[in-house]
Write a protein that holds these residues in place. Structure first.
Motif, PDB file in Angstrom:
ATOM      1  N   ALA A 168      -4.244 101.923  12.956  1.00 39.55           N
ATOM      2  CA  ALA A 168      -4.088 103.344  12.639  1.00 39.55           C
ATOM      3  C   ALA A 168      -5.362 104.062  13.046  1.00 39.55           C
ATOM      4  O   ALA A 168      -6.459 103.573  12.765  1.00 39.55           O
ATOM      5  CB  ALA A 168      -3.830 103.529  11.151  1.00 39.55           C
ATOM      6  N   GLU A 169      -5.213 105.196  13.732  1.00 40.10           N
ATOM      7  CA  GLU A 169      -6.390 105.986  14.112  1.00 40.10           C
ATOM      8  C   GLU A 169      -6.369 107.298  13.332  1.00 40.10           C
ATOM      9  O   GLU A 169      -5.344 107.980  13.300  1.00 40.10           O
ATOM     10  CB  GLU A 169      -6.373 106.282  15.621  1.00 40.10           C
ATOM     11  N   SER A 170      -7.486 107.639  12.722  1.00 38.92           N
ATOM     12  CA  SER A 170      -7.532 108.905  11.990  1.00 38.92           C
ATOM     13  C   SER A 170      -8.579 109.857  12.580  1.00 38.92           C
ATOM     14  O   SER A 170      -8.973 110.834  11.948  1.00 38.92           O
ATOM     15  CB  SER A 170      -7.812 108.658  10.507  1.00 38.92           C
ATOM     16  N   GLY A 180      -3.327 123.149   6.003  1.00 38.49           N
ATOM     17  CA  GLY A 180      -4.272 122.437   5.142  1.00 38.49           C
ATOM     18  C   GLY A 180      -3.593 121.556   4.115  1.00 38.49           C
ATOM     19  O   GLY A 180      -4.244 120.753   3.459  1.00 38.49           O
ATOM     20  N   ILE A 181      -2.281 121.695   3.950  1.00 36.87           N
ATOM     21  CA  ILE A 181      -1.570 120.888   2.944  1.00 36.87           C
ATOM     22  C   ILE A 181      -0.772 119.791   3.629  1.00 36.87           C
ATOM     23  O   ILE A 181      -0.817 118.628   3.252  1.00 36.87           O
ATOM     24  CB  ILE A 181      -0.643 121.785   2.101  1.00 36.87           C
ATOM     25  N   PHE A 182      -0.021 120.192   4.670  1.00 34.66           N
ATOM     26  CA  PHE A 182       0.774 119.240   5.439  1.00 34.66           C
ATOM     27  C   PHE A 182      -0.066 118.842   6.658  1.00 34.66           C
ATOM     28  O   PHE A 182      -0.361 119.677   7.507  1.00 34.66           O
ATOM     29  CB  PHE A 182       2.073 119.917   5.874  1.00 34.66           C
ATOM     30  N   ARG A 183      -0.504 117.585   6.688  1.00 29.81           N
ATOM     31  CA  ARG A 183      -1.408 117.210   7.780  1.00 29.81           C
ATOM     32  C   ARG A 183      -1.163 115.769   8.191  1.00 29.81           C
ATOM     33  O   ARG A 183      -0.534 115.006   7.461  1.00 29.81           O
ATOM     34  CB  ARG A 183      -2.863 117.428   7.369  1.00 29.81           C
ATOM     35  N   LEU A 184      -1.685 115.453   9.356  1.00 31.20           N
ATOM     36  CA  LEU A 184      -1.532 114.093   9.868  1.00 31.20           C
ATOM     37  C   LEU A 184      -2.546 113.181   9.177  1.00 31.20           C
ATOM     38  O   LEU A 184      -3.743 113.468   9.167  1.00 31.20           O
ATOM     39  CB  LEU A 184      -1.769 114.103  11.383  1.00 31.20           C
ATOM     40  N   LEU A 185      -2.058 112.100   8.588  1.00 29.90           N
ATOM     41  CA  LEU A 185      -2.990 111.130   7.984  1.00 29.90           C
ATOM     42  C   LEU A 185      -3.532 110.197   9.058  1.00 29.90           C
ATOM     43  O   LEU A 185      -4.717 109.895   9.097  1.00 29.90           O
ATOM     44  CB  LEU A 185      -2.280 110.306   6.912  1.00 29.90           C
TER      45      LEU A 185
END
Lengths: 447, 150
Positions: free
Chosen positions: A86-88, A111-116
């Motif tokens: 996994a890359e963040s 800012g609430i729905f974001r890519l983990l």
């Protein structure tokens, strides 16, 4: 085994993909994935927005089976995959996050729905699924790039036209209309960046029923605002699916008590299914955003993004060059013929900095202040020719001292007048000079 | 275990995907026309031509997951089950499955798939997979996905 690169249309997000996993105890699970990203012929990346059951299963057992479907034929392929990492952060994460940011910005979840994380999987096998469609249904057509030489020729023609244009209004018109003519783009819009208030405003468009001049988007708002903020191109295919996904998440988050903002309406086409937005950047400076739209969910391919990004870079330099040219000297005032009996009432609302024409909104902010100044000078002195320099010297107009985008503000003002009040026109006469022409009597009132 | 609105949602005929796994814990997906809800059991109507691997897995271990999704809203419910058995559809189930398949096609037409394309989805010669329910989970994308609902 089918080559992954032959399945590019399946990775456009038009039809959601599904992923089957199972935990270490062997309990299966299936979930939808918002984004399957082609990395190379042996790898894909899947978007992870929530630490959900799929992710927990993968941590226990790295094998998964992904279902991808062709967006035109609905035919299906089975991808046997194995989780690698996994890359963040990094380029892949940034690129995948841009799309998530755009969904979030558009649906009021910034800012609430974001890519983990971008989860990278090795593709062990790719199999077409026999019998998924009824016998006799057509095989999935490959979406070809078309005649590359023709597209290159189109790029060259457009590039030449952009280079030869010597005024900003002509440049923007040439740019957008050539995109429609040479690249079969149906709808194109250019939004200029106003650094003074971090907004973008539509200056020129092609292919729409109305020009949309003056439509505004805040930097960071919606798809176009996200491109402006990140200064990275964004191509969204299957926008309907993307927004449905975003709205589903929004609904769930609201049910959980999250404080969300209003959804941002898309400027332009109300039924746009795909959009390609390209930032026009010179050095560190954002000039504007070129936004292309289509009702076809697969209108824009990889090559559009690559080709048109080249063009966007050239257009950015050309806009910068034309905006900085020195103005020519004024000419003596010409004789004016008598006016028709028509009368137009212009009202300036000081508090809101907005000009109304005959009770209807015309223009506001900097273009509004400019127009009101021109009207006042004209009605007090009868002067008709004006120059950009005097506008730049007038502190009351609030133009930034550096990179003021004056030309683009005048283009916007001209377009608003042409649409709302064609009796009054600002006609360019020479470089940096224009005439205020009118076919009506003027009545001015300030409130 | 499942009743009221939830039962109605599941039996309305949305898009339906199943998941299974083999003895090496390699997962697989399969295509289904829809779900019939019984008291503590469910039946899912699986398209065999495109789901060979999953049907073989079910014969071997009987473990299944089924997700039912309304494409327009992404609302999704996941059923987990065990002791799955494969059998022919009853005459009543044939009628139900036909209605569910038609409704699933209509559901994708609602999100922009051409009707002539939706009509090519192969739901001929379905197999009934009856299983014991072990859990019902929220599966709509979002923070609640994975929570048990019934």
């Amino acid at each position: 085994m089918t080559a992954l690169r032959d399945l590019m249309p399946c990775f456009q997000g038009v039809v959601p993909a599904a992923i089957a996993t199972c935990d270490s105890a062997g309990v299966p699970n299936v979930a939808y994935v918002s984004q399957v990203y082609y990395l190379d012929d042996g790898h894909v990346a899947l978007s992870c927005q929530f630490f959900n059951k799929t992710r927990r299963n993968i941590d226990q057992n790295p094998y998964a089976c992904v279902k991808v479907m062709h967006p035109v034929t609905l035919d299906a392929w089975r991808l046997d995959v194995k989780f690698v990492r996994a890359e963040s952060s990094g380029p892949l994460f940034d690129e995948m996050e841009l799309r998530i940011q755009a969904i979030a910005a558009h649906t009021g979840m910034k800012g609430i729905f974001r890519l983990l994380s971008s989860d990278i999987y090795e593709v062990l096998d790719v199999q077409h699924v026999p019998g998924y469609l009824l016998p006799g249904s057509s095989d999935a057509p490959r979406l070809e790039m078309g005649d590359t030489r023709a597209e290159l020729r189109g790029l060259q023609v457009l590039s030449d036209r952009v280079s030869r244009t010597d005024d900003l209004a002509g440049l923007l018109k040439t740019l957008l209309h050539s995109l429609c003519e040479l690249f079969r783009v149906q709808h194109a819009m250019f939004l200029m960046h106003d650094e003074s208030d971090a907004r973008l405003y539509a200056v020129e468009s092609a292919g729409y029923e109305t020009s949309g001049a003056g439509a505004e988007v805040g930097v960071g708002e919606g798809l176009i605002g996200t491109v402006a903020k990140t200064r990275r191109p964004l191509r969204v295919s299957g926008m309907g699916e993307m927004l449905r996904y975003g709205r589903a998440v929004r609904h769930e988050m609201q049910a959980e008590g999250a404080q969300l903002c209003e959804e941002i309406p898309l400027p332009g086409l109300c039924d746009a299914q795909s959009q390609l937005a390209l930032p026009l950047v010179v050095g560190e400076r954002l000039i504007g955003v070129l936004a292309l739209e289509s009702a076809d969910p697969l209108a824009f391919q990889d090559w559009h993004e690559a080709y048109l990004n080249l063009l966007a870079n050239q257009a950015a330099l050309a806009i910068e060059r034309l905006a900085e040219r020195a103005d020519e000297e004024p000419l003596p005032e010409p004789e004016r013929p008598p006016l028709a009996a028509r009368r137009r009432t212009f009202t300036w609302y000081e508090k809101d900095e907005v000009v109304f024409c005959d009770g209807e909104y015309l223009v506001r902010n900097v273009p509004g202040r400019i127009f009101w100044k021109l009207l006042k000078v004209h009605s007090q002195t009868g002067r008709t020719e004006f120059g950009n320099r005097e506008l730049r010297m007038d502190d009351s107009l609030g133009l930034p001292a550096y990179k003021d985008n004056l030309e683009s503000r005048l283009i916007l003002l001209r377009k608003r007048l042409a649409e709302r009040c064609p009796d009054v026109r600002l006609v360019p006469v020479r470089r940096g000079r224009f005439m205020l022409e009118r076919d009506c009597e003027l009545e001015l009132e300030a409130r | 275990m499942i009743d009221g609105e939830l039962k109605e949602f599941l039996q309305t005929g949305h898009v339906c995907v199943i998941a299974t796994r083999d003895k090496k814990l390699r997962p697989d997906w399969g295509h289904a026309a829809g779900v019939r809800v019984l008291k503590s059991r469910c039946v899912v109507f699986v398209a065999p031509d495109s789901s060979n691997r999953s049907l073989a897995n079910l014969r071997a271990n009987g473990l299944i997951a089924v997700v039912v999704t309304e494409p327009l809203t992404h609302r999704s419910i996941q059923l987990k089950g065990e002791r799955a058995k494969l059998r022919d559809l009853t005459p009543a189930e044939h009628k139900l499955a036909k209605r569910l398949a038609q409704s699933a096609r209509q559901a994708v037409i609602e999100v922009g798939i051409a009707p002539r394309v939706a009509a090519t989805w192969n739901f001929d010669a379905l197999v009934a997979v009856e299983f014991e329910l072990t859990g019902v989970f929220e599966a709509t994308p979002g923070p609640k996905a994975g929570t048990e609902v019934a």
